[in-house]
Enzyme design. Structure first.
Site, PDB file in Angstrom:
ATOM      1  N   CYS A   1      -0.468  -0.362  15.654  1.00 56.90           N
ATOM      2  CA  CYS A   1      -0.395  -0.247  14.199  1.00 56.90           C
ATOM      3  C   CYS A   1      -1.061  -1.427  13.521  1.00 56.90           C
ATOM      4  CB  CYS A   1       1.074  -0.145  13.769  1.00 56.90           C
ATOM      5  SG  CYS A   1       1.297   0.018  11.981  1.00 56.90           S
TER       6      CYS A   1
ATOM      7  N   CYS B   1      -1.878   7.505   9.323  1.00 59.06           N
ATOM      8  CA  CYS B   1      -0.715   6.910   9.982  1.00 59.06           C
ATOM      9  C   CYS B   1      -1.131   5.721  10.854  1.00 59.06           C
ATOM     10  CB  CYS B   1      -0.025   7.966  10.836  1.00 59.06           C
ATOM     11  SG  CYS B   1       1.423   7.368  11.717  1.00 59.06           S
TER      12      CYS B   1
ATOM     13  N   SER C   1      11.460   7.086   8.300  1.00 57.15           N
ATOM     14  CA  SER C   1      11.027   6.900   9.685  1.00 57.15           C
ATOM     15  C   SER C   1      11.422   5.510  10.162  1.00 57.15           C
ATOM     16  CB  SER C   1       9.510   7.065   9.790  1.00 57.15           C
ATOM     17  OG  SER C   1       9.064   6.763  11.094  1.00 57.15           O
TER      18      SER C   1
ATOM     19  N   CYS D   1       3.433   8.601   0.687  1.00 56.05           N
ATOM     20  CA  CYS D   1       3.860   7.724   1.772  1.00 56.05           C
ATOM     21  C   CYS D   1       4.145   6.344   1.179  1.00 56.05           C
ATOM     22  CB  CYS D   1       2.772   7.644   2.840  1.00 56.05           C
ATOM     23  SG  CYS D   1       3.209   6.593   4.245  1.00 56.05           S
TER      24      CYS D   1
ATOM     25  N   GLY E   1       6.043  -1.560   6.810  1.00 54.33           N
ATOM     26  CA  GLY E   1       7.397  -2.045   6.988  1.00 54.33           C
ATOM     27  C   GLY E   1       8.298  -1.105   7.760  1.00 54.33           C
TER      28      GLY E   1
ATOM     29  N   CYS F   1       5.147  -6.046   8.231  1.00 58.63           N
ATOM     30  CA  CYS F   1       6.145  -5.436   9.121  1.00 58.63           C
ATOM     31  C   CYS F   1       6.463  -6.393  10.261  1.00 58.63           C
ATOM     32  CB  CYS F   1       5.627  -4.114   9.684  1.00 58.63           C
ATOM     33  SG  CYS F   1       6.869  -3.194  10.628  1.00 58.63           S
TER      34      CYS F   1
ATOM     35  N   GLU G   1       0.823  -1.207   0.000  1.00 64.46           N
ATOM     36  CA  GLU G   1       0.000   0.000   0.000  1.00 64.46           C
ATOM     37  C   GLU G   1       0.857   1.256   0.000  1.00 64.46           C
ATOM     38  OE1 GLU G   1      -3.134  -0.060   2.843  1.00 64.46           O
ATOM     39  OE2 GLU G   1      -3.987  -1.895   2.001  1.00 64.46           O
TER      40      GLU G   1
ATOM     41  N   CYS H   1       4.579  -3.053  16.491  1.00 61.62           N
ATOM     42  CA  CYS H   1       4.052  -1.967  17.322  1.00 61.62           C
ATOM     43  C   CYS H   1       2.566  -2.243  17.596  1.00 61.62           C
ATOM     44  CB  CYS H   1       4.219  -0.625  16.621  1.00 61.62           C
ATOM     45  SG  CYS H   1       5.946  -0.172  16.330  1.00 61.62           S
TER      46      CYS H   1
END
Length: 372
Positions: A145, A361, A219, A131, A189, A138, A96, A142
């Site tokens: 997320c 985000c 990031s 983005c 990721g 990933c 994405e 976290c």
């Protein structure tokens, strides 16, 4: 027969393309023509390379070569103009990518041209932010997320990373450097777990697509050994560190990676990171309602980054199915920002973009069912 991924031209450097053409008896200048066709003109098919004659185009096709752009599988358009792209890759995986017209103010105050754009008010033409993802899924896990629910399936190649940018620019009919486009490696990721391919893509974005390094931000959740590597790169985007908690106990709860590289190690590496003139390091802080958004947390955070040439981007948590947190109240977000500013820490609130299509985000997830 070569697979599409094995024969893709996208991701090859100018020298590699030149070598490829010289190997079949073509002059070296053909390499530059092919490089510009792929990265500046963003052709989708070899047949579209107008600077090559029919015979040369056919010769490349017969060798099993393809450009290798990702396919647009689905597009989801938000009420605010944000577009979430589901892009298909050669092996059937999808990733994405998000287009944000006018960005989300994430670059404000970072000391770059992109940051200056945010703070410039009298402009007819604005800017846009893409983005970009670096992995399918990933591995960092976290807890706030959506992408973490996928786990990690594989790294993206340099061509697949840059391909996301080329596809979106082509679809949106935008042409840098005339049009101001910022790139944030903040999609699916952890970029520093795919470091070499990330940096290959960065160099090609600068040299081929003509997006300056100062208009890119990478990031990381805090892969500490890579911070020194990144700081030593001759071509380097800006750095953002996803912090999200002001103490080890809380950070380890929401970001398990903190158990490997705790705040002491992370902040030590961040303090040693070489910044350019005017540049500020960015700390990203996702505010989770009732978890890390108290006045005490703000004071802890201010103390943590005190004395650093840095700013803090505050991000109100964006909800998604299967993630058990709640959004912070607006007044708590604003109070948190004001407490940081009063303590001498530049703090900015990132505008949520595309929440209604799960493009904000922390919301990216490899599925077409989420956005109706």
């Amino acid at each position: 027969m070569a697979t599409e991924k094995e024969s893709a031209l996208l991701g090859l450097s100018l020298q590699q393309l030149t070598d490829l053409l010289e190997a079949i008896g073509e002059p070296s200048y053909r390499g530059r023509q092919l490089f510009e066709a792929i990265y500046q003109n963003r052709v989708a098919e070899i047949e579209q390379i107008s600077t090559f004659g029919r015979q040369l185009r056919q010769q490349l096709i017969e060798k099993g070569l393809v450009v290798g752009l990702p396919r647009i599988e689905r597009k989801f358009a938000s009420n605010d103009g944000t577009v979430r792209y589901l892009l298909g890759l050669a092996d059937g995986q999808t990733v994405e990518t998000v287009w944000m017209p006018e960005g989300d103010d994430g670059e404000a105050g970072d000391g770059s041209d992109a940051g200056d754009d945010v703070e410039r008010t009298a402009r007819k033409f604005g800017r846009a932010t893409i983005c970009v993802s670096s992995q399918v899924g990933c591995a960092v896990d976290c807890k706030f997320c959506l992408t973490a629910l996928l786990g990690v399936k594989r790294n993206l190649s340099g061509g697949e990373i840059i391909g996301q940018v080329c596809v979106v620019l082509k679809d949106q009919q935008v042409d840098p450097p005339q049009d101001r486009v910022n790139i944030v490696f903040m999609g699916m990721g952890e970029p520093f777990l795919n470091y070499d391919n990330l940096m290959d893509a960065v160099r090609l974005l600068v040299e081929g697509v003509r997006i300056p390094e100062g208009r890119m931000t990478v990031s990381t959740a805090g892969i500490v050994p890579r911070l020194a590597d990144f700081g030593a790169e001759p071509v380097r985007p800006k750095l953002a560190i996803s912090l999200n908690a002001p103490n080890d106990e809380l950070r380890s709860e929401v970001m398990p990676i903190n158990r490997k590289w705790n705040l002491e190690k992370l902040l030590s590496a961040a303090r040693e990171f070489p910044l350019r003139a005017r540049e500020r390091l960015t700390f990203e802080y996702v505010l989770l309602g009732g978890v890390n958004d108290s006045a005490t947390n703000a004071s802890e955070l201010a103390e943590l980054v005190r004395g650093m040439r840095a700013k803090v981007n505050l991000i109100a948590w964006n909800p998604g199915p299967g993630v058990d947190f709640r959004m912070p109240e607006n007044d708590r977000v604003e109070k948190f920002q004001q407490l940081l500013i009063a303590a001498g820490v530049p703090a900015f609130i990132r505008r949520p973009r595309g929440r209604d299509i799960f493009a904000a985000c922390g919301q990216l997830k490899q599925t077409v069912e989420l956005a109706r």
